[in-house]
Enzyme design. Structure first.
Site, PDB file in Angstrom:
ATOM      1  N   HIS A  82       4.947 -35.281  29.365  1.00 61.46           N
ATOM      2  CA  HIS A  82       4.741 -34.422  30.528  1.00 61.46           C
ATOM      3  C   HIS A  82       5.418 -35.037  31.739  1.00 61.46           C
ATOM      4  O   HIS A  82       5.280 -36.231  32.002  1.00 61.46           O
ATOM      5  CB  HIS A  82       3.241 -34.260  30.816  1.00 61.46           C
ATOM      6  CG  HIS A  82       2.983 -33.371  31.996  1.00 61.46           C
ATOM      7  ND1 HIS A  82       2.951 -31.998  31.891  1.00 61.46           N
ATOM      8  CD2 HIS A  82       2.807 -33.654  33.305  1.00 61.46           C
ATOM      9  CE1 HIS A  82       2.749 -31.479  33.089  1.00 61.46           C
ATOM     10  NE2 HIS A  82       2.671 -32.461  33.973  1.00 61.46           N
ATOM     11  N   ASP A 161      -8.486 -24.927  34.518  1.00 58.81           N
ATOM     12  CA  ASP A 161      -7.405 -25.478  35.353  1.00 58.81           C
ATOM     13  C   ASP A 161      -6.653 -24.347  36.039  1.00 58.81           C
ATOM     14  O   ASP A 161      -6.291 -24.465  37.212  1.00 58.81           O
ATOM     15  CB  ASP A 161      -6.446 -26.335  34.524  1.00 58.81           C
ATOM     16  CG  ASP A 161      -5.264 -26.766  35.368  1.00 58.81           C
ATOM     17  OD1 ASP A 161      -5.514 -27.432  36.390  1.00 58.81           O
ATOM     18  OD2 ASP A 161      -4.113 -26.393  35.074  1.00 58.81           O
ATOM     19  N   ARG A 168      -6.873 -24.358  44.557  1.00 60.69           N
ATOM     20  CA  ARG A 168      -6.344 -25.528  45.277  1.00 60.69           C
ATOM     21  C   ARG A 168      -5.107 -25.155  46.071  1.00 60.69           C
ATOM     22  O   ARG A 168      -4.876 -25.643  47.174  1.00 60.69           O
ATOM     23  CB  ARG A 168      -6.014 -26.643  44.279  1.00 60.69           C
ATOM     24  CG  ARG A 168      -7.255 -27.307  43.697  1.00 60.69           C
ATOM     25  CD  ARG A 168      -6.905 -28.141  42.471  1.00 60.69           C
ATOM     26  NE  ARG A 168      -5.943 -29.167  42.766  1.00 60.69           N
ATOM     27  CZ  ARG A 168      -5.051 -29.637  41.878  1.00 60.69           C
ATOM     28  NH1 ARG A 168      -5.012 -29.171  40.645  1.00 60.69           N
ATOM     29  NH2 ARG A 168      -4.204 -30.581  42.226  1.00 60.69           N
ATOM     30  N   SER A 183      -6.062 -31.966  36.211  1.00 59.84           N
ATOM     31  CA  SER A 183      -5.317 -30.737  35.948  1.00 59.84           C
ATOM     32  C   SER A 183      -4.282 -30.982  34.837  1.00 59.84           C
ATOM     33  O   SER A 183      -4.221 -30.254  33.848  1.00 59.84           O
ATOM     34  CB  SER A 183      -4.638 -30.292  37.254  1.00 59.84           C
ATOM     35  OG  SER A 183      -3.642 -29.351  37.026  1.00 59.84           O
ATOM     36  N   LYS A 187      -4.685 -30.079  30.274  1.00 54.68           N
ATOM     37  CA  LYS A 187      -3.745 -29.282  29.472  1.00 54.68           C
ATOM     38  C   LYS A 187      -3.168 -30.120  28.336  1.00 54.68           C
ATOM     39  O   LYS A 187      -2.987 -29.647  27.223  1.00 54.68           O
ATOM     40  CB  LYS A 187      -2.618 -28.751  30.368  1.00 54.68           C
ATOM     41  CG  LYS A 187      -3.121 -27.645  31.296  1.00 54.68           C
ATOM     42  CD  LYS A 187      -2.086 -27.212  32.303  1.00 54.68           C
ATOM     43  CE  LYS A 187      -1.907 -28.193  33.418  1.00 54.68           C
ATOM     44  NZ  LYS A 187      -1.449 -27.719  34.685  1.00 54.68           N
TER      45      LYS A 187
HETATM   46  N1  URA Z   1       0.955 -30.183  37.884  1.00 54.90           N
HETATM   47  C1  URA Z   1      -0.219 -29.708  37.371  1.00 54.90           C
HETATM   48  O1  URA Z   1      -0.257 -29.212  36.251  1.00 54.90           O
HETATM   49  N2  URA Z   1      -1.332 -29.843  38.130  1.00 54.90           N
HETATM   50  C2  URA Z   1      -1.346 -30.394  39.349  1.00 54.90           C
HETATM   51  O2  URA Z   1      -2.384 -30.478  39.957  1.00 54.90           O
HETATM   52  C3  URA Z   1      -0.130 -30.860  39.879  1.00 54.90           C
HETATM   53  C4  URA Z   1       1.027 -30.748  39.109  1.00 54.90           C
END
Ligand code: URA
Length: 440
Positions: A82, A161, A168, A183, A187
């Site tokens: 990621h 999320d 947010r 967050s 995932k």
């Molecule tokens: N990428 C994400 O998936 N979440 C965040 O909070 C910031 C960047």
């Protein structure tokens, strides 16, 4: 406990229990907790932070709010990667095929571009015919057969999320280390891979602007991954300069293909090799040096490029463009941006470079903007290089000629020039494992 009491507890800096966090996330997803109370909680978290345990509990609850993908139908060790988001970051298109060519499975769910940052799914869709909305059965079968598949995130992956992120975004509560780490990691945990490599970007094109903040974010995410039983490493890479020379979807795919042929820009090649070696290392393919050697051989032999073509074909894309990138559709208009003065380039505001590309049509200004896959920028000069007045800094590409003036202004202002020679900072700034932080 009532949400009111939980907000008050966090406002006073106290630690929330696992049960309290679970009740809060479940209640929010069910619609029992209203946005105004969750917004107050998010703001309290921004000011008071969360302990490592609270962040891990929050992440696990968010991951379990939707489908937990079971990858056991795919043979072997599965490694995910990621990136926290950047400009010109096409590393997944290079690393996925390299790692698969070395015998490690990559079953990756990726996102679309966000603000000034590009997204892998948009880049893949620049390949004619390429499908990214693939059902799970076919996704697994492609990974088993080819070794790598990159698809869009399924609708029910960590829905908590999705809801929290949207809140947010409009309540100025994005930039909080526990909220960003939960967050991202919710995932990643839900996506099911055994090992996770995190590429945490740092600098003017990244969410985290300073190295210390990036290391703090990386430490928190590595702790969450390890706590959940996934082998996790984070590499901190430079995003104070765009990665590679291409920004924009089809331009970036072409640059990724060049890199898989061994002809990519040096910075992109170095970062891809480091990331691929760490993914192979996580999968137990040997020492970092041995893994680096494996990655290099996969490029040199052409096996990695072949894997990209196989993946594209399996996802119903036109693989002939991978073997002959001159077949990619070209932008109808091009414009050369010239240096306004002579000197060394001492800095590039990387976020602004991403915005200039977005203005040309490569990204979305609104949620439902349509992307121009041919749009973007090829940078001819980057930080550290010397330019003469009127020398070409970059070429802009678009289908909307009227955007050139705005994009040129943004891009020119993104460059800073000095009389003194400049030394670039390292591309890889640190590595964070559960045992240590190594700064380079
Ligand atoms: N990428 C994400 O998936 N979440 C965040 O909070 C910031 C960047």
């Amino acid at each position: 406990m009532r949400m009111y009491d939980l907000i008050k507890k966090k406002k006073h800096g106290e630690e929330l229990t696992r049960e309290e966090i679970a009740g809060m996330i479940k209640g929010y997803v069910k619609g029992e907790i209203p946005d105004y109370q969750m917004s107050a909680m998010l703001m309290a978290i921004c000011f008071q932070g969360m302990t490592e345990k609270e962040t891990a509990d929050l992440t696990i609850e968010m991951a379990h709010s939707g489908d937990m993908v079971d990858l056991s139908a795919i043979e072997g060790i599965k490694v995910d990667k990621h990136s926290t988001g950047g400009v010109g970051d096409k590393t997944t298109l290079v690393i996925g095929p390299i790692v698969a060519a070395c015998g490690v499975k990559v079953a990756k769910m990726s996102g679309r571009g966000l603000g000034h940052t590009g997204g892998t799914i948009d880049k893949l869709e620049a390949i004619p015919g390429m499908q990214v909305a693939i059902d799970q059965k076919e996704f697994f079968s492609i990974v088993n057969k080819v070794g790598v598949s990159v698809v869009g995130q399924s609708g029910n992956l960590a829905p908590a999320d999705k809801m929290l992120y949207a809140l947010r975004d409009v309540t100025a509560t994005v930039d909080s280390i526990p909220l960003i780490s939960s967050s991202i990691m919710s995932k990643k945990l839900a996506a099911g891979s055994d090992c996770i490599l995190l590429d945490v970007k740092t600098g003017s094109g990244a969410f985290m602007r300073t190295l210390d903040d990036s290391i703090a974010l990386a430490k928190r995410m590595v702790a969450i991954g390890e706590h959940a039983g996934r082998k996790t490493i984070a590499v901190i890479t430079d995003m104070d300069i765009p990665l590679g020379n291409a920004i924009g979807n089809s331009l970036e795919v072409i640059e990724a293909i060049d890199t898989l042929k061994g002809n990519g820009p040096k910075d992109l090649t170095v970062v891809c090799m480091i990331l691929a070696s760490n993914m192979l290392y996580l999968a137990g393919k040997g020492s970092i040096e041995e893994c680096n050697q494996l990655a290099r051989e996969a490029v040199k032999s052409g096996a990695a490029l072949k894997k990209l073509a196989e993946m594209v074909e399996a996802q119903r894309g036109d693989a002939s463009v991978i073997l002959d990138p001159s077949k990619f559709e070209k932008a109808p208009y091009q414009y050369v941006v010239k240096a306004p003065k002579e000197g060394y380039i001492s800095h590039m505001d990387t976020e602004q470079c991403g915005i200039a590309s977005m203005v040309l049509g490569a990204g979305r200004e609104m949620k439902d903007s349509i992307i121009d896959y041919t749009a973007g920028i090829i940078l001819h000069k980057k930080t550290g290089e010397y330019v003469k007045k009127d020398e070409a800094l970059a070429t802009l590409y678009t289908s909307k000629q009227e955007q050139f003036a705005k994009a040129e202004e943004i891009l020119t202002n993104a460059y800073t020039f000095t009389k003194e020679a400049v030394t670039n900072r390292p591309l890889i700034l640190a590595k964070v494992t559960s045992e240590q932080v190594e700064r380079y």
